[in-house]
Design an enzyme around this catalytic site. Structure first.
Site, PDB file in Angstrom:
ATOM      1  N   ASP A   1       0.859  -1.187   0.000  1.00 26.65           N
ATOM      2  CA  ASP A   1       0.000   0.000   0.000  1.00 26.65           C
ATOM      3  C   ASP A   1       0.895   1.237   0.000  1.00 26.65           C
ATOM      4  OD1 ASP A   1      -3.096   0.749   1.545  1.00 26.65           O
ATOM      5  OD2 ASP A   1      -1.582   2.248   1.075  1.00 26.65           O
TER       6      ASP A   1
ATOM      7  N   ASP B   1      -3.621   2.395  -5.295  1.00 27.26           N
ATOM      8  CA  ASP B   1      -2.355   2.383  -4.540  1.00 27.26           C
ATOM      9  C   ASP B   1      -2.095   1.088  -3.773  1.00 27.26           C
ATOM     10  OD1 ASP B   1      -3.780   2.700  -2.119  1.00 27.26           O
ATOM     11  OD2 ASP B   1      -2.224   4.024  -1.312  1.00 27.26           O
ATOM     12  N   GLU B   2      -2.780   0.030  -4.163  1.00 28.98           N
ATOM     13  CA  GLU B   2      -2.606  -1.247  -3.461  1.00 28.98           C
ATOM     14  C   GLU B   2      -2.476  -2.416  -4.433  1.00 28.98           C
ATOM     15  OE1 GLU B   2      -5.419  -2.083   0.095  1.00 28.98           O
ATOM     16  OE2 GLU B   2      -6.316  -0.586  -1.222  1.00 28.98           O
TER      17      GLU B   2
HETATM   18  P1  TTP Z   1      -5.159   5.163   1.160  1.00 26.62           P
HETATM   19  O1  TTP Z   1      -4.134   4.101   0.942  1.00 26.62           O
HETATM   20  O2  TTP Z   1      -6.299   4.871   2.052  1.00 26.62           O
HETATM   21  O3  TTP Z   1      -4.471   6.474   1.735  1.00 26.62           O
HETATM   22  P2  TTP Z   1      -3.048   7.096   1.465  1.00 26.62           P
HETATM   23  O4  TTP Z   1      -2.241   6.279   0.520  1.00 26.62           O
HETATM   24  O5  TTP Z   1      -3.250   8.526   1.061  1.00 26.62           O
HETATM   25  O6  TTP Z   1      -2.411   7.118   2.899  1.00 26.62           O
HETATM   26  P3  TTP Z   1      -1.771   5.924   3.748  1.00 26.62           P
HETATM   27  O7  TTP Z   1      -0.338   6.307   3.923  1.00 26.62           O
HETATM   28  O8  TTP Z   1      -2.524   5.917   5.026  1.00 26.62           O
HETATM   29  O9  TTP Z   1      -1.947   4.678   2.929  1.00 26.62           O
HETATM   30  O10 TTP Z   1      -5.761   5.637  -0.219  1.00 26.62           O
HETATM   31  C1  TTP Z   1      -5.000   5.720  -1.418  1.00 26.62           C
HETATM   32  C2  TTP Z   1      -5.370   6.954  -2.216  1.00 26.62           C
HETATM   33  O11 TTP Z   1      -6.760   6.928  -2.526  1.00 26.62           O
HETATM   34  C3  TTP Z   1      -5.132   8.258  -1.476  1.00 26.62           C
HETATM   35  O12 TTP Z   1      -3.816   8.748  -1.669  1.00 26.62           O
HETATM   36  C4  TTP Z   1      -6.178   9.157  -2.052  1.00 26.62           C
HETATM   37  C5  TTP Z   1      -7.310   8.247  -2.458  1.00 26.62           C
HETATM   38  N1  TTP Z   1      -8.424   8.317  -1.487  1.00 26.62           N
HETATM   39  C6  TTP Z   1      -9.457   9.214  -1.724  1.00 26.62           C
HETATM   40  O13 TTP Z   1      -9.456   9.922  -2.733  1.00 26.62           O
HETATM   41  N2  TTP Z   1     -10.494   9.268  -0.824  1.00 26.62           N
HETATM   42  C7  TTP Z   1     -10.533   8.504   0.313  1.00 26.62           C
HETATM   43  O14 TTP Z   1     -11.487   8.606   1.113  1.00 26.62           O
HETATM   44  C8  TTP Z   1      -9.444   7.584   0.563  1.00 26.62           C
HETATM   45  C9  TTP Z   1      -9.444   6.727   1.807  1.00 26.62           C
HETATM   46  C10 TTP Z   1      -8.428   7.530  -0.368  1.00 26.62           C
HETATM   47 MG    MG Z   2      -2.049   4.165   0.785  1.00 24.85          MG
END
Ligand code: TTP
Ligand code: MG
Length: 361
Positions: free
Chosen positions: A9, A109-110
């Site tokens: 992730d 992103d996963e």
């Molecule tokens: P996440 O992996 O949930 O968040 P992140 O990568 O920003 O942070 P973390 O370090 O905690 O993993 O989500 C991935 C991307 O998806 C994030 O960069 C932006 C998008 N996203 C949204 O647009 N709206 C949302 O509610 C969430 C949870 C994510």
């Molecule tokens: Mg993330």
């Protein structure tokens, strides 16, 4: 050989990409926003970097609230650039997929990766693979990510979230029960707010509590099928394969229209590319969908959604287009205002082997 799965992730993904593209923002709170209206401040936060998170700014909160929290903090507010993130995502996931036998693109992103063979069933080797992968991603894209390794996708995904940013968490099979036991039930992917609240009314907050609960009680509340899966998840058991369409509940795309409109042809013209994009992902993941939905947001930011369940699972782009057209026509018939944004989604995803995915629970 012991099974080993890796889940990756990206850290604060959209904001991290923005920091790379505009290094002058590094060190400042960076907030990536989905601006929805015409006024400069309406909309929600897509994500924020860790500096901004110190001010309680996170995904989903109103931009106005973020601005409030960050008053005087020299913060940067940027609009989302989905195409740019998708491009980087493809590059990163291309690297990831090269390190194992089977890869699954779980979201922008996963990714999940089967590495049983690559690691020869050895958790020490698996850790080495993850380190190398993280190194290559950093070298090529200057991005950090967090990785979880476990005996299945469930444990690996939860482990990826355990240490962030730049984390690497290895959970061996014999450690899985204990690792999960102390966590909130909401950490189980697929357990949303509603299920969590419901479990809480039954006195179940931790995964360990769930494990100790009489399965009959859970079955009464959630139905047999879901209960069976939940009880297995609580024990850290998950036999789903990587690369079968997996856990993601839906594939969706949304866009702002060039101008407010009530013209069906204009809306469908704009949807063409989004629909192709959704259909492409369906093909790439070798899955089918059982439901097609649309979403339209009018000039007053009122949102309308409609969906239709198909008689049989489908993979057909034409079918998405046909149904979307009908659904948008229905929305137009029931409204009088112009539409500002429109989107498309497919749900009830299943792998073409006919195997049910977690998204259905
Ligand atoms: P996440 O992996 O949930 O968040 P992140 O990568 O920003 O942070 P973390 O370090 O905690 O993993 O989500 C991935 C991307 O998806 C994030 O960069 C932006 C998008 N996203 C949204 O647009 N709206 C949302 O509610 C969430 C949870 C994510
Ligand atoms: Mg993330």
């Amino acid at each position: 050989m012991e099974r080993i799965v890796l889940h990756l992730d990206m850290d604060y993904f959209f904001a991290q990409v923005e920091e790379n593209d505009q290094p002058e923002y590094r060190g400042k709170p960076v907030v990536v926003c989905v601006y929805s209206g015409r006024t400069g401040e309406s909309g929600v936060v897509s994500t924020a970097n860790y500096e901004a998170r110190k001010y309680k700014v996170k995904s989903g909160i109103p931009i106005k609230a973020a601005m409030n929290n960050l008053k005087g903090a020299d913060a940067v507010f940027l609009p989302v650039r989905h195409e740019r993130y998708a491009e980087i995502s493809q590059g990163v996931m291309g690297i990831v997929s090269g390190y194992g036998e089977k890869f699954e693109y779980a979201s922008i992103d996963e990714g999940a990766l089967e590495i049983t063979g690559a690691a020869h069933g050895d958790y020490g080797n698996a850790k080495g693979i993850a380190e190398k992968m993280k190194g290559e991603i950093f070298e090529k894209f200057h991005l950090t990510c967090s990785v979880g390794i476990g005996p299945n996708r469930l444990v690996a995904k939860i482990a990826s979230d355990f240490r962030k940013p730049d984390g690497l968490t290895v959970v061996k099979p014999q450690e899985a029960e204990e690792f999960l036991g102390g966590m909130e039930v909401g950490k189980i992917p697929g357990i949303g707010k509603k299920s969590r609240e419901f479990l809480e009314t039954m006195g179940i907050r931790k995964i360990g509590d769930l494990r100790k609960t009489d399965p009959a009680l859970i079955a009464e509340a959630f139905g047999k099928k879901t209960a069976g899966w939940l009880m297995l998840a609580a024990k850290g058991i998950d036999e789903s394969e990587v690369g079968t369409g997996g856990w993601q509940k839906q594939i969706s795309r949304i866009m702002t229209l060039r101008r407010d409109t009530r013209d069906l042809e204009e809306i469908m013209g704009a949807m063409g590319e989004l629909i192709s994009d959704v259909a492409k992902e369906v093909r790439e993941r070798n899955i089918a969908f059982g439901n097609v939905g649309v979403n339209a947001i009018d000039e007053n930011l009122k949102s309308y959604t409609k969906a239709r369940t198909l008689p049989h699972p489908s993979e057909d782009e034409g079918e998405i287009k046909g149904i979307a057209g009908e659904l948008f026509a229905e929305i137009l018939k029931e409204t009088k205002t112009g539409f500002r944004r429109a989107g498309i989604k497919v749900e009830k995803l299943e792998s073409k082997k006919g195997q049910k995915t977690l998204g259905e629970f």
